[in-house]
Design an enzyme around this catalytic site. Structure first.
Site, mmCIF file in Angstrom:
data_model
loop_
_atom_site.group_PDB
_atom_site.id
_atom_site.type_symbol
_atom_site.label_atom_id
_atom_site.label_comp_id
_atom_site.label_asym_id
_atom_site.label_seq_id
_atom_site.Cartn_x
_atom_site.Cartn_y
_atom_site.Cartn_z
ATOM 1 N N THR A 204 0.843 -1.189 0.000
ATOM 2 C CA THR A 204 0.000 0.000 0.000
ATOM 3 C C THR A 204 0.882 1.244 0.000
ATOM 4 O OG1 THR A 204 -1.676 -1.205 1.200
ATOM 5 C CG2 THR A 204 -1.682 1.192 1.478
ATOM 6 N N ARG A 232 -13.627 -7.767 -0.139
ATOM 7 C CA ARG A 232 -13.006 -7.391 1.142
ATOM 8 C C ARG A 232 -12.400 -5.987 1.011
ATOM 9 N NH1 ARG A 232 -7.479 -5.775 2.398
ATOM 10 N NH2 ARG A 232 -7.154 -6.137 4.615
ATOM 11 N N VAL A 233 -12.656 -5.163 1.999
ATOM 12 C CA VAL A 233 -12.097 -3.819 2.033
ATOM 13 C C VAL A 233 -11.255 -3.678 3.297
ATOM 14 C CG1 VAL A 233 -12.673 -1.367 2.219
ATOM 15 C CG2 VAL A 233 -14.020 -2.855 0.721
ATOM 16 N N GLY A 234 -10.057 -3.166 3.138
ATOM 17 C CA GLY A 234 -9.167 -2.965 4.282
ATOM 18 C C GLY A 234 -9.294 -1.559 4.843
ATOM 19 N N ASP A 235 -8.223 -1.086 5.473
ATOM 20 C CA ASP A 235 -8.293 0.213 6.142
ATOM 21 C C ASP A 235 -8.018 1.395 5.214
ATOM 22 O OD1 ASP A 235 -5.610 -0.729 5.938
ATOM 23 O OD2 ASP A 235 -4.982 0.813 7.363
ATOM 24 N N THR A 255 -0.444 1.538 6.864
ATOM 25 C CA THR A 255 -0.327 0.384 5.980
ATOM 26 C C THR A 255 -0.140 -0.858 6.832
ATOM 27 O OG1 THR A 255 0.953 -0.620 4.197
ATOM 28 C CG2 THR A 255 2.169 0.740 5.760
ATOM 29 N N GLY A 256 -0.649 -1.976 6.348
ATOM 30 C CA GLY A 256 -0.464 -3.207 7.122
ATOM 31 C C GLY A 256 -1.716 -4.055 7.117
ATOM 32 N N GLY A 258 -5.003 -4.559 7.390
ATOM 33 C CA GLY A 258 -6.076 -3.575 7.396
ATOM 34 C C GLY A 258 -7.135 -3.815 8.445
#
Lengths: 338, 338
Positions: A204, A232-235, A255-256, A258
């Protein structure tokens, strides 16, 4: 687990003089999956060069405009490069699609724009800005969001634009791993977004900026995780998780893993610690990262800049591509915890 | 003088004794668009009855399980009723679709589940719980999320299930308004989610709970805004904006102008004010709501419960459907600011 405050010593020594005369205007990251040894010198150079171009483009944009312009310009370079997991360099999900997610926030107005689950927008960060400025909304998703962006003149591309040999190989590898796992054989862990099992250098991207007027801005853009569950949605597109900016406080991009960053509202938690507990940007970021549940291989990384121009770049992984540029153009780029 | 002091002390004792003996276990809201006069007594009764059923179902679930069960059970009743803008009662967007959004969070584990842009899941709050417990992710969107839910046995329905006469009429009215606006004629403001121009009683629903062990949980579910741009996502599925829960701190569900709640990360801001500034739940919620940019007609409302069982239900609109139930089953329901 190693816990690293990579930039802290540098800051503590030189910040006050530097901040006055030639403050950092922009800090960027390219994901917390950076591992110099694994990527080798050739790939490292490509990534460093890209980051340098991103920093310069961001600084120039800040010089002509404001912090928000710098965040967008820098992230666009990283998205276009194909060297990071965002924009052109996005990875395939389990459906063989590249679903892009991003967000941007203007600390001056606390306006924000975010987008998720899109496959046809060349620069998700540019789409975020259009959503922020024109839609009356903050967050738009899926094909409807693409349609809106197209109507607004955002540059669209065929999904094939994102098909890189690297992403393809990673998908094949993950697919083979999944088949092994299904057959009860040893398999590698899920990849992407700077977590364990990540490819050595792709992650990211994000930026945080502070211009001469003290306006803060932040943005984050991601191509997700190879072989991840579709939808799927991360942060990255979540304001308060992956991105946050508030004038007088700070600007943050994460980043990481999420999921952890969403559950712990990491970006807004850093701002809250600064606002309500009086923590420095570095202490706030360190506490927020340290507060995440421990995962093998680390959870990720954070870049942040406060209202005085103090910068924090921290991570608990093997490395994080990160860099800063000052008002006069002085560049610092690092990967290792050095 | 001594007499008065003694009386005051008695009051203080009896308040805390009350909280000890029969604490509130669940607080719910039905959106901050409540306006008793506009809805009339018949509709008010339907909504009150629904809220009572939701509170009882939630309390029973907490009694048999924990706070998270109570949140899910209460919101399911509200979703199924068709009397609120969530689940069955969802409103149409500009594409003539009902895109549902929701989230749930478990304060004990700080795990969370969220879903957005779905049209075929009967109870979005149940889908959130499945995502939280089974997917390894927090946030899933669109048709891929629906597919995942279906695979996991979540109850699916045809999109027609959500087609109510009320939502239909509202869409027609909004459509007519948009045509007037396009023709330069006076038109009503955008409707839904408890903002200005809202129908009198329909809104996002939410719940916050605290069980005997002090476990906190919160959830929020919405059907969006009538005639809203397709793909727009508000604060309801955003952890830290519409929903947040953290044991030892508080559980929060918000309703109102979603964009403002995202930009100001309202739910996590309340928790942060309690954690880092030592504010009471009521003060934290009041400050967070007051901190939002002022809009004609108000921004929305908040329900929250802290780790001791203190409850805050606040709003800056004409009214908010809200209610509480204690461990022994004592119910309080209100709409007006009284």
């Amino acid at each position: 687990m190693r816990y690293i405050v990579a930039f802290a010593a540098f800051l503590m020594v030189s910040t006050s003089a530097l901040a006055q005369d030639d403050p950092v205007v922009l800090v960027v990251h390219g994901g917390a999956g950076g591992n110099k040894k694994a990527m080798g010198p050739a790939v490292e150079k490509q990534c460093r060069d890209t980051m340098e171009r991103a920093l310069k483009a961001g600084r120039d944009a800040i010089d002509k405009g404001e912090s928000l312009d710098g965040v967008e310009a820098a992230i666009k370079v990283l998205e276009d490069s194909g060297h990071f997991n965002a924009g052109k360099g996005a990875v395939f999900n389990r459906d063989g699609r590249q679903e892009l997610n991003a967000s941007i926030m203007d600390g001056k107005t606390r306006k924000a724009g975010a987008i998720a689950g899109i496959c046809r927008v060349k620069n998700p960060i540019a789409a975020c800005r259009v959503i922020m400025e024109k839609s009356g909304h903050v967050f738009m998703i899926g094909e409807s969001a693409e349609r809106y962006c197209k109507d607004q003149g955002v540059e669209m591309v065929s999904p094939l634009y994102f098909w890189t040999d690297r992403a393809w190989k990673e998908l094949q590898s993950a697919n083979a791993g999944a088949k092994k796992k299904a057959a009860g054989l040893p398999s590698p862990p899920e990849r992407g977004a700077g977590g364990e099992g990540d490819p050595p250098h792709f992650g990211t991207v994000g930026a945080a900026a502070r211009d001469r007027k003290g306006n803060l801005a932040a943005g984050t853009s991601t191509g997700g995780i190879t072989y991840v569950r579709p939808g799927r949605v991360g942060d990255s597109p979540i304001i308060g998780a992956g991105t946050y900016a508030e004038n007088g406080v700070g600007a943050v991009s994460c980043t990481g893993k999420g999921e952890l960053f969403i559950r712990h509202t990491v970006a807004s938690d850093i701002a809250a610690r600064m606002k309500y507990a009086g923590d420095s940007v570095n202490l706030a970021a360190s506490k927020a990262l340290n507060g995440l549940p421990k995962n093998p291989g680390g959870a990720g990384g954070i870049i942040a800049i406060d209202s005085k121009g103090n910068v924090a770049t921290i991570f608990n992984t093997a490395g994080m591509f990160r860099g800063t540029i000052t008002q006069s153009g002085k560049i610092w780029i690092a990967i290792d915890p050095d």
